[in-house]
Design a protein around this motif. Structure first.
Motif, mmCIF file in Angstrom:
data_model
loop_
_atom_site.group_PDB
_atom_site.id
_atom_site.type_symbol
_atom_site.label_atom_id
_atom_site.label_comp_id
_atom_site.label_asym_id
_atom_site.label_seq_id
_atom_site.Cartn_x
_atom_site.Cartn_y
_atom_site.Cartn_z
ATOM 1 N N TYR A 92 0.841 -1.191 0.000
ATOM 2 C CA TYR A 92 0.000 0.000 0.000
ATOM 3 C C TYR A 92 0.878 1.242 0.000
ATOM 4 C CZ TYR A 92 -3.642 -3.316 1.140
ATOM 5 O OH TYR A 92 -4.492 -4.389 1.105
ATOM 6 N N VAL A 93 0.515 2.198 -0.839
ATOM 7 C CA VAL A 93 1.290 3.426 -0.980
ATOM 8 C C VAL A 93 0.680 4.529 -0.136
ATOM 9 C CG1 VAL A 93 1.906 5.284 -2.579
ATOM 10 C CG2 VAL A 93 2.208 2.903 -3.259
ATOM 11 N N HIS A 94 1.542 5.236 0.597
ATOM 12 C CA HIS A 94 1.126 6.399 1.370
ATOM 13 C C HIS A 94 1.957 7.600 0.907
ATOM 14 C CE1 HIS A 94 -0.988 3.624 4.034
ATOM 15 N NE2 HIS A 94 0.113 2.895 4.040
ATOM 16 N N PRO A 95 1.396 8.476 0.061
ATOM 17 C CA PRO A 95 2.141 9.663 -0.385
ATOM 18 C C PRO A 95 2.508 10.552 0.794
ATOM 19 C CG PRO A 95 0.165 9.315 -1.718
ATOM 20 C CD PRO A 95 0.051 8.403 -0.533
ATOM 21 N N ARG A 96 3.702 11.112 0.747
ATOM 22 C CA ARG A 96 4.156 12.006 1.802
ATOM 23 C C ARG A 96 4.255 13.454 1.320
ATOM 24 N NH1 ARG A 96 2.607 8.670 4.923
ATOM 25 N NH2 ARG A 96 3.872 7.582 6.478
ATOM 26 N N SER A 97 4.947 13.687 0.214
ATOM 27 C CA SER A 97 5.113 15.066 -0.242
ATOM 28 C C SER A 97 5.551 15.098 -1.699
ATOM 29 C CB SER A 97 6.139 15.811 0.625
ATOM 30 O OG SER A 97 7.428 15.224 0.499
ATOM 31 N N VAL A 98 5.319 16.242 -2.323
ATOM 32 C CA VAL A 98 5.807 16.529 -3.673
ATOM 33 C C VAL A 98 6.512 17.878 -3.589
ATOM 34 C CG1 VAL A 98 5.207 16.917 -6.089
ATOM 35 C CG2 VAL A 98 3.882 15.274 -4.721
ATOM 36 N N LYS A 99 7.804 17.906 -3.894
ATOM 37 C CA LYS A 99 8.587 19.133 -3.711
ATOM 38 C C LYS A 99 9.367 19.478 -4.971
ATOM 39 C CE LYS A 99 9.296 18.183 1.221
ATOM 40 N NZ LYS A 99 10.294 17.914 2.279
ATOM 41 N N ARG A 100 9.401 20.766 -5.289
ATOM 42 C CA ARG A 100 10.263 21.276 -6.351
ATOM 43 C C ARG A 100 11.592 21.697 -5.723
ATOM 44 N NH1 ARG A 100 5.426 22.359 -9.251
ATOM 45 N NH2 ARG A 100 5.771 21.985 -11.490
ATOM 46 N N LEU A 101 12.691 21.205 -6.278
ATOM 47 C CA LEU A 101 14.008 21.444 -5.696
ATOM 48 C C LEU A 101 15.026 21.733 -6.791
ATOM 49 C CD1 LEU A 101 13.986 18.383 -3.265
ATOM 50 C CD2 LEU A 101 13.662 20.754 -2.583
ATOM 51 N N LYS A 102 16.053 22.502 -6.431
ATOM 52 C CA LYS A 102 17.175 22.723 -7.344
ATOM 53 C C LYS A 102 18.444 22.071 -6.803
ATOM 54 C CE LYS A 102 15.519 27.026 -9.439
ATOM 55 N NZ LYS A 102 15.387 26.420 -10.779
ATOM 56 N N ASP A 120 7.905 11.924 -2.562
ATOM 57 C CA ASP A 120 8.244 11.063 -1.436
ATOM 58 C C ASP A 120 7.028 10.218 -1.065
ATOM 59 O OD1 ASP A 120 10.594 12.471 -1.477
ATOM 60 O OD2 ASP A 120 10.162 13.657 0.314
ATOM 61 N N ARG A 121 7.242 8.912 -0.910
ATOM 62 C CA ARG A 121 6.148 8.006 -0.555
ATOM 63 C C ARG A 121 6.668 6.919 0.388
ATOM 64 N NH1 ARG A 121 3.448 5.915 -5.988
ATOM 65 N NH2 ARG A 121 5.534 5.058 -6.284
ATOM 66 N N VAL A 122 5.761 6.364 1.173
ATOM 67 C CA VAL A 122 6.058 5.190 1.996
ATOM 68 C C VAL A 122 5.203 4.040 1.481
ATOM 69 C CG1 VAL A 122 5.899 4.151 4.293
ATOM 70 C CG2 VAL A 122 6.716 6.508 4.044
ATOM 71 N N ILE A 123 5.816 2.892 1.270
ATOM 72 C CA ILE A 123 5.116 1.704 0.806
ATOM 73 C C ILE A 123 5.102 0.687 1.931
ATOM 74 C CG2 ILE A 123 5.048 -0.157 -0.901
ATOM 75 C CD1 ILE A 123 6.643 1.697 -2.770
ATOM 76 N N GLY A 127 1.789 -4.681 5.990
ATOM 77 C CA GLY A 127 1.871 -4.323 7.392
ATOM 78 C C GLY A 127 3.082 -4.885 8.110
ATOM 79 N N ARG A 128 3.977 -5.571 7.365
ATOM 80 C CA ARG A 128 5.121 -6.224 8.005
ATOM 81 C C ARG A 128 6.324 -5.292 8.103
ATOM 82 N NH1 ARG A 128 5.491 -12.473 5.893
ATOM 83 N NH2 ARG A 128 3.283 -12.992 6.055
ATOM 84 N N PHE A 129 6.577 -4.547 7.038
ATOM 85 C CA PHE A 129 7.671 -3.584 7.055
ATOM 86 C C PHE A 129 7.369 -2.515 6.015
ATOM 87 C CE2 PHE A 129 8.799 -6.660 3.849
ATOM 88 C CZ PHE A 129 9.388 -5.924 2.837
ATOM 89 N N ASP A 130 8.096 -1.410 6.110
ATOM 90 C CA ASP A 130 7.880 -0.279 5.214
ATOM 91 C C ASP A 130 9.099 -0.039 4.334
ATOM 92 O OD1 ASP A 130 5.397 0.181 6.271
ATOM 93 O OD2 ASP A 130 6.043 1.803 7.597
ATOM 94 N N LEU A 131 8.833 0.517 3.161
ATOM 95 C CA LEU A 131 9.865 1.031 2.277
ATOM 96 C C LEU A 131 9.624 2.527 2.113
ATOM 97 C CD1 LEU A 131 9.523 -1.676 -0.535
ATOM 98 C CD2 LEU A 131 11.221 -1.664 1.303
ATOM 99 N N PRO A 211 17.467 9.751 -20.179
ATOM 100 C CA PRO A 211 17.156 9.579 -18.757
ATOM 101 C C PRO A 211 15.761 10.123 -18.444
ATOM 102 C CG PRO A 211 19.382 10.424 -19.020
ATOM 103 C CD PRO A 211 18.729 10.499 -20.379
ATOM 104 N N LEU A 212 14.955 9.333 -17.727
ATOM 105 C CA LEU A 212 13.561 9.700 -17.477
ATOM 106 C C LEU A 212 13.280 9.965 -16.006
ATOM 107 C CD1 LEU A 212 10.684 10.033 -18.551
ATOM 108 C CD2 LEU A 212 10.377 7.563 -18.314
ATOM 109 N N TYR A 213 13.748 9.082 -15.132
ATOM 110 C CA TYR A 213 13.527 9.294 -13.703
ATOM 111 C C TYR A 213 14.655 8.653 -12.910
ATOM 112 C CZ TYR A 213 11.972 4.447 -13.364
ATOM 113 O OH TYR A 213 11.930 3.068 -13.414
ATOM 114 N N PHE A 214 14.795 9.101 -11.688
ATOM 115 C CA PHE A 214 15.770 8.545 -10.755
ATOM 116 C C PHE A 214 15.020 8.251 -9.464
ATOM 117 C CE2 PHE A 214 18.826 8.769 -7.322
ATOM 118 C CZ PHE A 214 19.963 8.166 -7.829
ATOM 119 N N GLN A 215 15.118 7.028 -8.961
ATOM 120 C CA GLN A 215 14.383 6.657 -7.762
ATOM 121 C C GLN A 215 15.306 5.964 -6.772
ATOM 122 O OE1 GLN A 215 10.954 4.161 -8.388
ATOM 123 N NE2 GLN A 215 10.050 4.765 -6.437
ATOM 124 N N THR A 216 15.121 6.291 -5.500
ATOM 125 C CA THR A 216 15.849 5.625 -4.428
ATOM 126 C C THR A 216 14.842 4.979 -3.490
ATOM 127 O OG1 THR A 216 17.517 7.377 -4.537
ATOM 128 C CG2 THR A 216 17.643 5.865 -2.695
#
Length: 234
Positions: A92-102, A120-123, A127-131, A211-216
């Motif tokens: 389950y996805v829980h959105p946290r924030s959307v920020k414009r940054l330089k 930023d999101r938490v997955i 219910g066992r652990f979060d990403l 290059p399209l996106y970068f995700q951590t």
């Protein structure tokens, strides 16, 4: 499957199927314990996991209720899991924030350009652990999406970009390491700042290797033995 997992996943399935809806009150701890043949202590631990994942809320003197927040299964194809018994674990996805940054970093080295948007999101995995994830795009690409509501932020962002911008992800480089987690990730995952954790970087390319996106993706320690499900072509 452990007794704890059996209780939590039973409740999740009832939420997914609509048997339990937003605002519905769950049976008492004693009723749940009798239904599943487990101790009240096991039920309490399962409920606390689901509170942490955002699926339910507990109100002193009133009971336990399905969360008022929208509950939607995450479509995260590169991180899907089964437990050791072969059961699919819903995420389950829980959105946290959307920020414009330089601010510059590995994302800017990969994406190029001057301005970026970080989602930023938490997955929560059953219910066992979060990403905790940070999804970076160029500011100009994000602007072309036409705005993202909460429902959109709970979806697979790669597929959203492909649909709205006609920019499919052609291939993804994946890099992993074990390192101290940054403060923001540690805070979201509720672990001590600076504690080592699992870190995955994904670099997505679209047509002509642009290059399209970068995700951590960050994770703290967990004890479950899980199977990573790999989708064909992902």
């Amino acid at each position: 499957m452990t007794k704890l997992s059996m209780v939590s996943e039973s409740i999740i399935r009832h939420i997914e199927t609509g048997d339990l809806r937003e605002g519905d009150r769950l049976p008492s701890e004693g009723e749940l314990a009798a239904k599943h043949g487990v101790s009240v202590g096991t039920v309490q631990k399962a409920l606390m996991q689901l509170v942490h994942s955002g699926l339910i809320t507990r109100e002193q003197g009133r009971g336990t209720f399905v969360s008022g927040a929208r509950v939607a299964p995450a479509d995260v194809r590169y991180l899907r899991f089964r437990d050791a018994d072969g059961n699919d674990l819903p995420s389950y996805v829980h959105p946290r924030s959307v920020k414009r940054l330089k601010r510059k970093g590995p994302w800017s080295d990969f994406l190029g350009g001057e301005g970026y948007v970080r989602i930023d999101r938490v997955i929560s995995v059953a219910g066992r652990f979060d990403l905790y994830t940070e999804f970076w795009m160029r500011d100009e690409d994000f602007s072309e999406l036409g705005g993202l509501d909460r429902a959109a932020l709970e979806r697979n962002l790669r597929e959203l970009v492909a649909q709205r911008l006609s920019l499919p992800t052609q291939h993804v480089d994946q890099w992993i390491r074990f390192d101290p987690l940054p403060d923001v990730a540690a805070k979201e995952l509720k672990i001590a700042s600076g504690q080592p954790g699992f870190i995955m970087e994904l670099r997505g390319y679209t047509l002509r290797n642009r290059p399209l996106y970068f995700q951590t993706v960050y994770s703290g320690p967990f004890s479950d033995r899980l199977v990573v499900i790999r989708e064909s072509g992902q």
